[in-house]
Enzyme design. Structure first.
Site, mmCIF file in Angstrom:
data_model
loop_
_atom_site.group_PDB
_atom_site.id
_atom_site.type_symbol
_atom_site.label_atom_id
_atom_site.label_comp_id
_atom_site.label_asym_id
_atom_site.label_seq_id
_atom_site.Cartn_x
_atom_site.Cartn_y
_atom_site.Cartn_z
ATOM 1 N N ASP A 13 -42.930 17.462 -21.433
ATOM 2 C CA ASP A 13 -43.239 16.196 -20.745
ATOM 3 C C ASP A 13 -43.518 16.403 -19.255
ATOM 4 O OD1 ASP A 13 -42.554 14.757 -23.191
ATOM 5 O OD2 ASP A 13 -40.466 15.083 -22.634
ATOM 6 N N LYS A 16 -48.680 18.288 -18.752
ATOM 7 C CA LYS A 16 -49.669 19.320 -19.124
ATOM 8 C C LYS A 16 -51.015 18.716 -19.468
ATOM 9 C CE LYS A 16 -46.869 20.763 -22.335
ATOM 10 N NZ LYS A 16 -45.671 19.985 -21.967
ATOM 11 N N LYS A 18 -52.600 16.149 -18.218
ATOM 12 C CA LYS A 18 -53.401 15.859 -17.013
ATOM 13 C C LYS A 18 -54.036 17.132 -16.458
ATOM 14 C CE LYS A 18 -52.727 14.842 -12.117
ATOM 15 N NZ LYS A 18 -53.716 13.859 -11.711
ATOM 16 N N GLY A 40 -46.837 15.121 -27.451
ATOM 17 C CA GLY A 40 -47.756 14.104 -26.960
ATOM 18 C C GLY A 40 -48.253 14.441 -25.576
ATOM 19 N N HIS A 41 -49.575 14.382 -25.379
ATOM 20 C CA HIS A 41 -50.159 14.601 -24.065
ATOM 21 C C HIS A 41 -50.918 13.348 -23.658
ATOM 22 C CE1 HIS A 41 -50.165 19.279 -24.527
ATOM 23 N NE2 HIS A 41 -48.974 18.766 -24.399
ATOM 24 N N GLN A 223 -44.945 21.036 -25.830
ATOM 25 C CA GLN A 223 -43.529 21.064 -25.477
ATOM 26 C C GLN A 223 -43.305 21.848 -24.175
ATOM 27 O OE1 GLN A 223 -44.123 22.016 -29.031
ATOM 28 N NE2 GLN A 223 -43.794 19.944 -29.717
#
Length: 427
Positions: A13, A16, A18, A40-41, A223
């Site tokens: 979190d 990454k 961006k 999740g990105h 992760q």
């Protein structure tokens, strides 16, 4: 042209997505090398937010070929929905390539994940229940099914006929669940695979050819370092290896192809789920970071625990992955703090320690050694060069560099592409 690995230096979190999106403008290929749709990105472009779970974040930028490497486990239903979501928002997904060696998350993996987490009671680790762990378990047990199998219906059925009795035996006898019917599973998995046409290939060969031709290849980890299966805060970890060594295995390239590793570090520390967190703040400052940083999981929506920047964590990540530079994210979240703190190390049983403990009992007992610095209490979100940052903010960044032993080449002062300060070229 050597490859660049981009990975999280904390518990995930870190932002990454961006950075991947920002650097994808320069990259020829962007490769996801591990994990599944438990990661999740979030990418923000001109105020528009995109949430991704499987597809590399570089897909939002219209230039790079995006690759899902062999180390990723794939839920094809999630993949299809994500592709439809992107197409509906006018993103070209024809540039996506998927390894034929990717293991498939099957319906029984998701059921098994749910059952196992429930059975653990107070010992549960906070899995997303997306079937990631059981899929990797079957991969190691050599009873997994791969996307390459799915493209041949007869071969897929033959493999499923071998595996399904094993999984049904586990689910019915141990957990009292209903057995899966092979026809139902076949129908669910093969109902519509046309969207995969032209995308599934030997991505290891694709990457080899690109690197041989001198193209710029970026490997995107999911992760973070402390969720690494071998080197993270076990057992509160993921089921794969996000560190840089995992990129070579999960993408199918030689280790010497990777010569640059960019560690993504949040300007403070966050963690989702259970497990020790030495610098956690459960006071008004922690709530402030949570609120200003919008600290809620992209996939699960779970609230992230927040604390001061822990440089023991960052230095550990730098050493494990051979990081050559850092990108410091969400500096603007600290804008209202009168004082900012950095944990420069730990004390354990009254003695200062240099290593990051493997034992969770030890990690639970360590006392962070804090260094306080003046806050800047100015809005940094409009800054576009390092010189424009307040002096106290510059000092904070430089202190992180000193402690990490490597340069901070990118500073993010907001979620958008334009809210990015690049101090030195990455590629």
């Amino acid at each position: 042209m050597p490859g660049l690995v981009l990975l999280g230096a904390q518990w995930g979190d870190e932002g990454k997505g961006k950075v991947t999106d920002y650097l994808a403008e320069e990259a020829d290929l962007v490769v996801r090398y591990q994990g599944g749709n438990n990661a999740g990105h979030t990418v923000v472009v001109k105020g528009e937010e995109f949430k991704l779970r499987l597809i590399p974040s570089g897909i939002i930028n219209g230039n790079a070929t995006c690759v899902i490497g062999n180390g990723v486990v794939v839920d094809i239903q999630v993949l299809r929905r994500e592709m439809e979501y992107l197409k509906a928002r006018h993103i070209d997904v024809s540039r996506l390539r998927i390894s034929d060696r990717c293991h498939l998350i099957m319906p029984y993996h998701i059921r098994q994940d749910e059952c196992e987490e429930k059975a653990k009671g107070n010992l549960k680790i906070g899995t997303t229940k997306n079937g990631i762990g059981p899929c990797y378990m079957d991969k190691c047990a050599r009873i997994g099914l791969r996307i390459g199998d799915l493209l041949d219906r007869d071969r897929f059925r033959s493999r499923l006929e071998e595996v399904l009795p094993i999984k049904n035996n586990l689910l019915t006898r141990l957990y009292g669940e209903e057995a899966f019917d092979i026809e139902d599973v076949m129908a669910q998995m093969t109902e519509d695979t046309a969207f995969l046409d032209g995308m599934v290939c030997d991505t290891s060969w694709l990457l080899h050819e690109a690197l041989e031709a001198g193209k710029k290849v970026m490997f995107e980890g999911a992760q973070g370092t402390l969720l690494d299966l071998d080197h993270g805060t076990y057992p509160f970890v993921t089921s794969s290896n996000p560190i840089s060594g995992g990129a070579a295995v999960g993408a199918g390239v030689a280790p010497w192809r990777i010569q640059n590793v960019l560690g993504i570090v949040k300007a403070y520390t966050t963690r989702v789920g259970a497990g020790p967190f030495p610098t956690e703040l459960e006071d008004e400052v922690g709530h402030l970071l949570q609120s200003r940083g919008h600290e809620f999981g992209t996939v699960t929506g779970r609230t992230r625990r927040c604390g001061w920047l822990d440089m023991s964590v960052v230095k550990y990540a730098v050493r494990l992955s051979g990081m050559t530079a850092l990108a410091l994210m969400k500096l603007d979240v600290l804008d209202t703090c009168e004082t900012v703190k950095i944990a420069t190390g730990y004390r354990l049983d009254g003695k200062e320690i240099q290593h990051f403990p493997a034992s969770l009992d030890d990690l639970q007992r360590v006392e962070p050694i804090y260094e306080s610095m003046p806050g800047w209490q100015e809005d940094t979100s409009k800054c576009r060069t390092f010189a424009e940052l307040p002096q106290a903010a510059q000092a904070y960044v430089k202190r992180i560099e000193d402690l990490a032993g490597i340069p901070v080449k990118i500073v993010a002062v907001g979620p958008g592409r334009e809210e990015t300060i690049v101090r030195e070229a990455i590629f």
